[in-house]
Design a protein around this motif. Structure first.
Motif, PDB file in Angstrom:
ATOM      1  N   ARG A  68      42.656  54.904  39.447  1.00 53.11           N
ATOM      2  CA  ARG A  68      42.681  53.603  40.129  1.00 53.11           C
ATOM      3  C   ARG A  68      43.301  52.538  39.229  1.00 53.11           C
ATOM      4  O   ARG A  68      44.035  51.666  39.718  1.00 53.11           O
ATOM      5  N   LYS A  69      43.018  52.590  37.941  1.00 56.03           N
ATOM      6  CA  LYS A  69      43.607  51.620  37.028  1.00 56.03           C
ATOM      7  C   LYS A  69      45.120  51.777  36.952  1.00 56.03           C
ATOM      8  O   LYS A  69      45.841  50.807  36.700  1.00 56.03           O
ATOM      9  N   VAL A  92      45.990  47.656  42.096  1.00 60.14           N
ATOM     10  CA  VAL A  92      44.608  47.441  41.681  1.00 60.14           C
ATOM     11  C   VAL A  92      44.593  46.681  40.363  1.00 60.14           C
ATOM     12  O   VAL A  92      45.269  47.071  39.403  1.00 60.14           O
ATOM     13  N   GLY A  93      43.824  45.624  40.317  1.00 63.30           N
ATOM     14  CA  GLY A  93      43.642  44.860  39.078  1.00 63.30           C
ATOM     15  C   GLY A  93      42.171  44.658  38.819  1.00 63.30           C
ATOM     16  O   GLY A  93      41.553  43.721  39.344  1.00 63.30           O
ATOM     17  N   PHE A  94      41.571  45.567  38.034  1.00 59.71           N
ATOM     18  CA  PHE A  94      40.127  45.524  37.798  1.00 59.71           C
ATOM     19  C   PHE A  94      39.745  44.444  36.797  1.00 59.71           C
ATOM     20  O   PHE A  94      40.409  44.252  35.776  1.00 59.71           O
ATOM     21  N   SER A  95      38.634  43.802  37.092  1.00 62.43           N
ATOM     22  CA  SER A  95      37.996  42.912  36.119  1.00 62.43           C
ATOM     23  C   SER A  95      37.191  43.749  35.141  1.00 62.43           C
ATOM     24  O   SER A  95      37.136  44.983  35.231  1.00 62.43           O
ATOM     25  N   ALA A 106      33.488  47.110  39.369  1.00 65.54           N
ATOM     26  CA  ALA A 106      34.289  45.972  38.919  1.00 65.54           C
ATOM     27  C   ALA A 106      34.912  45.285  40.119  1.00 65.54           C
ATOM     28  O   ALA A 106      34.964  45.838  41.223  1.00 65.54           O
ATOM     29  N   VAL A 107      35.385  44.073  39.899  1.00 63.71           N
ATOM     30  CA  VAL A 107      36.049  43.284  40.940  1.00 63.71           C
ATOM     31  C   VAL A 107      37.537  43.642  40.941  1.00 63.71           C
ATOM     32  O   VAL A 107      38.152  43.758  39.887  1.00 63.71           O
ATOM     33  N   ASN A 108      38.090  43.797  42.125  1.00 61.73           N
ATOM     34  CA  ASN A 108      39.530  44.035  42.257  1.00 61.73           C
ATOM     35  C   ASN A 108      40.219  42.732  42.641  1.00 61.73           C
ATOM     36  O   ASN A 108      39.935  42.164  43.691  1.00 61.73           O
ATOM     37  N   ALA A 109      41.114  42.271  41.759  1.00 58.33           N
ATOM     38  CA  ALA A 109      41.902  41.068  42.038  1.00 58.33           C
ATOM     39  C   ALA A 109      43.341  41.422  42.387  1.00 58.33           C
ATOM     40  O   ALA A 109      44.180  40.527  42.505  1.00 58.33           O
ATOM     41  N   GLY A 110      43.631  42.706  42.546  1.00 61.02           N
ATOM     42  CA  GLY A 110      44.975  43.130  42.908  1.00 61.02           C
ATOM     43  C   GLY A 110      45.993  42.798  41.834  1.00 61.02           C
ATOM     44  O   GLY A 110      45.718  42.882  40.632  1.00 61.02           O
ATOM     45  N   VAL A 142      38.324  35.709  36.798  1.00 65.20           N
ATOM     46  CA  VAL A 142      37.127  36.486  37.118  1.00 65.20           C
ATOM     47  C   VAL A 142      36.476  36.982  35.824  1.00 65.20           C
ATOM     48  O   VAL A 142      35.248  36.914  35.659  1.00 65.20           O
ATOM     49  N   ASP A 143      37.302  37.468  34.897  1.00 60.39           N
ATOM     50  CA  ASP A 143      36.771  37.906  33.601  1.00 60.39           C
ATOM     51  C   ASP A 143      36.088  36.755  32.867  1.00 60.39           C
ATOM     52  O   ASP A 143      35.063  36.952  32.204  1.00 60.39           O
ATOM     53  N   LEU A 144      36.654  35.555  32.976  1.00 56.19           N
ATOM     54  CA  LEU A 144      36.054  34.386  32.326  1.00 56.19           C
ATOM     55  C   LEU A 144      34.688  34.084  32.925  1.00 56.19           C
ATOM     56  O   LEU A 144      33.734  33.756  32.205  1.00 56.19           O
ATOM     57  N   SER A 145      34.555  34.208  34.238  1.00 53.52           N
ATOM     58  CA  SER A 145      33.266  33.981  34.891  1.00 53.52           C
ATOM     59  C   SER A 145      32.232  35.005  34.439  1.00 53.52           C
ATOM     60  O   SER A 145      31.079  34.657  34.112  1.00 53.52           O
ATOM     61  N   LEU A 146      32.626  36.272  34.400  1.00 60.59           N
ATOM     62  CA  LEU A 146      31.697  37.317  33.974  1.00 60.59           C
ATOM     63  C   LEU A 146      31.341  37.177  32.498  1.00 60.59           C
ATOM     64  O   LEU A 146      30.202  37.445  32.087  1.00 60.59           O
ATOM     65  N   TYR A 147      32.313  36.744  31.688  1.00 59.69           N
ATOM     66  CA  TYR A 147      32.026  36.517  30.266  1.00 59.69           C
ATOM     67  C   TYR A 147      31.011  35.388  30.085  1.00 59.69           C
ATOM     68  O   TYR A 147      30.064  35.499  29.296  1.00 59.69           O
TER      69      TYR A 147
END
Length: 405
Positions: A213-214, A219-222, A326-330, A339-344
Motif C-alpha cells: 500500500r505504501k 496512497v499517502g499514509f500518515s 494510519a490516515v490516508n491523505a492520498g 496530519v502528522d503534525l496533529s498526531l505528533y
C-alpha cells in the motif's frame, strides 16, 4: 628677586592655572614634593609624558593621597575617555554578534522546511470551508452511523478524525463524514447520501499500513494512530479455542475483501474464504450460521462481540504481526504533513488528552467482553515531529526516539 614669585603667581592666574600647592610626603619623611594641578592633570588625561611609566602602577597599588582627583585610599581607575571607548567597543561587538545570529537565523528560516501556514496553503485548505473525511459506518466502537437517517457518527476513528480536523482549522460542523468501503480506501472514493462516489480529503477508516500500500502512488499514509492485531470471532458454542489461523482449515470463514486479514488467511489455511465489503455483513452471516468464523482486526471485532450479549466469542490467534492504522491523505503531501503534525502534538503534549479520551470512551468499554485478547494498545503510537518550520520558542514539545518496528 622677591618679585619673581609674585610675577609667577600672576602669570599662573592669567593662564587660568591654579597655583601649585605643597603636599607632605606620607609619613613625614623626606623632602616635600609639589603635586601639580591644572594643566599637568589635563596633560596626564590626554596621554602626556609626565611621570615615569611605573607611576600608574604605583598609584594603583598604593594610591596617591596628594592627587585631588583620586578617591581616598586608592586609584580612581582609567580616565573617562578610555572608559567610554571600552564601552563603545563592547557594544559594537555585541551588535556584530547579534547581527550575525539574525542573518544566520534568517537564512535558515528562508531555506528551511515550510511553515504550518504555507502547508495549509499548499494543501488547498484556505480555499475550503469544509473538509470531507471517508470513514467506516458499520463498526461499533470504531465508526458507527446512527440508523435513524441522521448524519450522526460515533466511535474511536470518528474522534480521531475530529481531532485532526480541528488542528487543520475546521469546526465539528465543518466536517463532512462519508461512508467508504474497504476496497475504496486507497482510491479515496466515498459515497454520499445519494450513493454517488465523491473524492474525500482524508480517509480515517481502519486502514492498515503495508509495504504494498505504501508503494501505491495514490496512497499517502500518515504516522500510525492505533496498534491492533488480527483475531477470530466465532459463535459462543464453538467447541474449544482457536489459537491459530491454521485451525480454520475446511471452515467457512468471512473477512473483509482486499484487507490484510484476507491475505494472512489465504497463506495460513485452506479455509473456504468469503470476502465482503462490510465487516457487519460477515458478522450477520456468522450469527445466522452462514459462516463458522469471522477474522479481521481485533479492534474491529471487539465492538460486535460486546454488542452480541454473549452470543459471540473472541479468539486470540497469537499472530506477531501488528496492524498499524494510519490516515490516508492520498497524493496531497502537504496535507499528510499537517496530519502528522496533529498526531505528533497529540502524542508529545502531556496536556493534550484527546487520543486518550477517545480510547477511554470507545475502546475501553469493549475490553471486558473480549478477555485474553489484545484488542488495541492503550497508548498512542510514537510520533516524531514532521518537517515543519518553527521558531525555537515554538518548539516546546519534547522530541523522543521511537522504538524500531
Amino acid at each position: 628677586m622677591a618679585q619673581g614669585p609674585a610675577d609667577g603667581g600672576g602669570r599662573e592666574r592669567r593662564l587660568g592655572r591654579r597655583p601649585g600647592r605643597r603636599a607632605a610626603v606620607p609619613g613625614g619623611a623626606g623632602p616635600d614634593r609639589t603635586v601639580r594641578s591644572g594643566d599637568d592633570d589635563r596633560e596626564h588625561l590626554a596621554g602626556g609624558t609626565h611621570g615615569a611609566p611605573g607611576d600608574r602602577d604605583d598609584h594603583a597599588a598604593h594610591g596617591d593621597p596628594g592627587d585631588p582627583g583620586a578617591p581616598e585610599g586608592g586609584y580612581a581607575g582609567p580616565p573617562p575617555r578610555v572608559r567610554r571607548f571600552r564601552r563603545f567597543r563592547l557594544v559594537a561587538w555585541i551588535a556584530l554578534v547579534v547581527a550575525a545570529a539574525v542573518v544566520a537565523a534568517s537564512v535558515a528560516w528562508v531555506n528551511g522546511p515550510p511553515t504550518e501556514a504555507e502547508l495549509r496553503e499548499k494543501a488547498g485548505l484556505f480555499e475550503r470551508d469544509r473538509i470531507r473525511i471517508g470513514v467506516k459506518v458499520d463498526t461499533p466502537g470504531i465508526a458507527l452511523q446512527e440508523r435513524t437517517g441522521r448524519r450522526v457518527f460515533a466511535g474511536f476513528d470518528i474522534d480521531i478524525a475530529y481531532m485532526i480536523a480541528a488542528d487543520l482549522g475546521y469546526l465539528p460542523d465543518q466536517v463532512e463524514f462519508l461512508a467508504i468501503e474497504t476496497e475504496d480506501r486507497a482510491r479515496m472514493q466515498a459515497q454520499d447520501d445519494n450513493g454517488r462516489f465523491v473524492k474525500v480529503d482524508l480517509v480515517v477508516a481502519t486502514f492498515s499500513v503495508t509495504p504494498s500500500r505504501k508503494a501505491d502512488p495514490s496512497v499517502g499514509f500518515s504516522t500510525p494512530y492505533l496498534f491492533t492485531e488480527q483475531s477470530v470471532v466465532t459463535r459462543s458454542e464453538y467447541p474449544g479455542s482457536i489459537t491459530s489461523l491454521g485451525q480454520l482449515g475446511g471452515k467457512k470463514v468471512c473477512t473483509l475483501g482486499t484487507s490484510t486479514s484476507e491475505g494472512e488467511l489465504a497463506r495460513a489455511t485452506r479455509a473456504v474464504v468469503t470476502g465482503k465489503n462490510l465487516i457487519s455483513d460477515c458478522v450477520s452471516g456468522l450469527e445466522s450460521g452462514d459462516y463458522d468464523a469471522v477474522t479481521t482486526d481485533a479492534a474491529l471485532l471487539a465492538g460486535f462481540v460486546a454488542a452480541s450479549g454473549g452470543k459471540l466469542r473472541h479468539h486470540d490467534i497469537a499472530l506477531e504481526k501488528t496492524e498499524m492504522w494510519a490516515v490516508n491523505a492520498g497524493a496531497n503531501a502537504a496535507l499528510r504533513t499537517l496530519v502528522d503534525l496533529s498526531l505528533y502534538r497529540s502524542y508529545a503534549d502531556p496536556q493534550d488528552r484527546r487520543w486518550e479520551d477517545a480510547y477511554r470512551d470507545h475502546i475501553d468499554p469493549l475490553l471486558s467482553a473480549s478477555p485474553r485478547v489484545n484488542v488495541a494498545q492503550a497508548e498512542q503510537p510514537c510520533a516524531l515531529p514532521p518537517a515543519v518550520r518553527r521558531w525555537p520558542w515554538e518548539r516546546t514539545l519534547p522530541v523522543q526516539d521511537c522504538p524500531s518496528r
